[in-house]
Design a protein around this motif. Structure first.
Motif, PDB file in Angstrom:
ATOM      1  N   LEU A 229       0.814  -1.221   0.000  1.00  0.00           N
ATOM      2  CA  LEU A 229       0.000   0.000   0.000  1.00  0.00           C
ATOM      3  C   LEU A 229       0.849   1.273   0.000  1.00  0.00           C
ATOM      4  O   LEU A 229       0.608   2.159  -0.827  1.00  0.00           O
ATOM      5  N   PRO A 230       1.856   1.396   0.876  1.00  0.00           N
ATOM      6  CA  PRO A 230       2.672   2.623   0.812  1.00  0.00           C
ATOM      7  C   PRO A 230       3.350   2.825  -0.537  1.00  0.00           C
ATOM      8  O   PRO A 230       3.461   3.951  -1.022  1.00  0.00           O
ATOM      9  N   THR A 231       3.790   1.745  -1.154  1.00  0.00           N
ATOM     10  CA  THR A 231       4.430   1.840  -2.464  1.00  0.00           C
ATOM     11  C   THR A 231       3.451   2.381  -3.502  1.00  0.00           C
ATOM     12  O   THR A 231       3.796   3.269  -4.292  1.00  0.00           O
ATOM     13  N   ALA A 232       2.221   1.872  -3.483  1.00  0.00           N
ATOM     14  CA  ALA A 232       1.203   2.340  -4.435  1.00  0.00           C
ATOM     15  C   ALA A 232       0.845   3.803  -4.184  1.00  0.00           C
ATOM     16  O   ALA A 232       0.710   4.594  -5.127  1.00  0.00           O
ATOM     17  N   LEU A 233       0.706   4.177  -2.920  1.00  0.00           N
ATOM     18  CA  LEU A 233       0.361   5.566  -2.590  1.00  0.00           C
ATOM     19  C   LEU A 233       1.474   6.520  -3.008  1.00  0.00           C
ATOM     20  O   LEU A 233       1.218   7.581  -3.593  1.00  0.00           O
ATOM     21  N   ASP A 234       2.717   6.157  -2.695  1.00  0.00           N
ATOM     22  CA  ASP A 234       3.850   7.002  -3.089  1.00  0.00           C
ATOM     23  C   ASP A 234       3.944   7.137  -4.600  1.00  0.00           C
ATOM     24  O   ASP A 234       4.180   8.236  -5.119  1.00  0.00           O
ATOM     25  N   ALA A 235       3.788   6.028  -5.316  1.00  0.00           N
ATOM     26  CA  ALA A 235       3.915   6.064  -6.782  1.00  0.00           C
ATOM     27  C   ALA A 235       2.883   7.010  -7.390  1.00  0.00           C
ATOM     28  O   ALA A 235       3.222   7.820  -8.269  1.00  0.00           O
ATOM     29  N   GLN A 236       1.642   6.920  -6.944  1.00  0.00           N
ATOM     30  CA  GLN A 236       0.592   7.783  -7.500  1.00  0.00           C
ATOM     31  C   GLN A 236       0.859   9.245  -7.176  1.00  0.00           C
ATOM     32  O   GLN A 236       0.789  10.105  -8.059  1.00  0.00           O
ATOM     33  N   LEU A 237       1.175   9.542  -5.922  1.00  0.00           N
ATOM     34  CA  LEU A 237       1.400  10.938  -5.540  1.00  0.00           C
ATOM     35  C   LEU A 237       2.649  11.514  -6.197  1.00  0.00           C
ATOM     36  O   LEU A 237       2.651  12.672  -6.624  1.00  0.00           O
TER      37      LEU A 237
END
Length: 163
Positions: free
Chosen positions: A28-36
């Motif tokens: 989840l943190p990886t996905a959130l960071d990538a999008q932002l």
């Protein structure tokens, strides 16, 4: 090799649940960071700082309070605030009520950054978290998340003010 059935060990069901949670904590943190990062040029951590400031009265918080909200050290927060200052989104001021403290103040440009970044971020959160759950599961996830977070730290979980 440790005894998987020794005292204090997890049950098979607990190991399975922990494996799922640990995987979530990685993905989840990886996905959130990538999008932002792709959409807004900030990390999830930096967006959280900006969002907390944007939600605060007068868009100002003591750094110590903000560090508590972000569950981080003052040192980590200070480095992030320095990056955000460099982009013109935050600036530090001495607390006029108590000169021993420093305040972080969201600039108008920082507010515009939050306004621009939040819809895409919330769309991803909705897609990867809430769309996968029933309304009952959403309520359960909230209760479970708060319980675990408060067990880990003891401090209450930050709750954003109503919009």
């Amino acid at each position: 090799m440790p005894d998987p059935d020794g005292p204090g060990s997890l049950t098979a069901e607990q190991r399975e649940v922990w494996a799922a949670l640990a995987t979530l904590l990685e993905r989840l943190p990886t996905a959130l960071d990538a999008q932002l990062q792709a959409d807004s040029g900030v990390t999830h951590f930096e967006h959280g700082i900006l969002f907390a400031l944007d939600s605060a009265p007068d868009r100002v918080l003591r750094l110590s309070v903000l560090a508590g909200y972000a569950s981080c050290t003052l040192s980590r927060l200070s480095r992030a605030v320095t990056r955000l200052e460099g982009k013109g989104w935050v600036h530090r001021v001495v607390d006029p009520a108590d000169g021993r403290f420093t305040l972080a103040e969201l600039t108008d440009a920082g507010h515009e950054q939050v306004v621009a970044a939040t819809p895409g971020h919330e769309a991803l959160v909705r897609r990867v978290v809430f769309d996968a759950l029933t309304p009952t599961q959403v309520r359960q996830l909230g209760a479970i998340s708060r319980r675990i977070a408060e067990t880990v730290d003891g401090a209450p979980v930050w709750t954003p003010p109503a919009r």
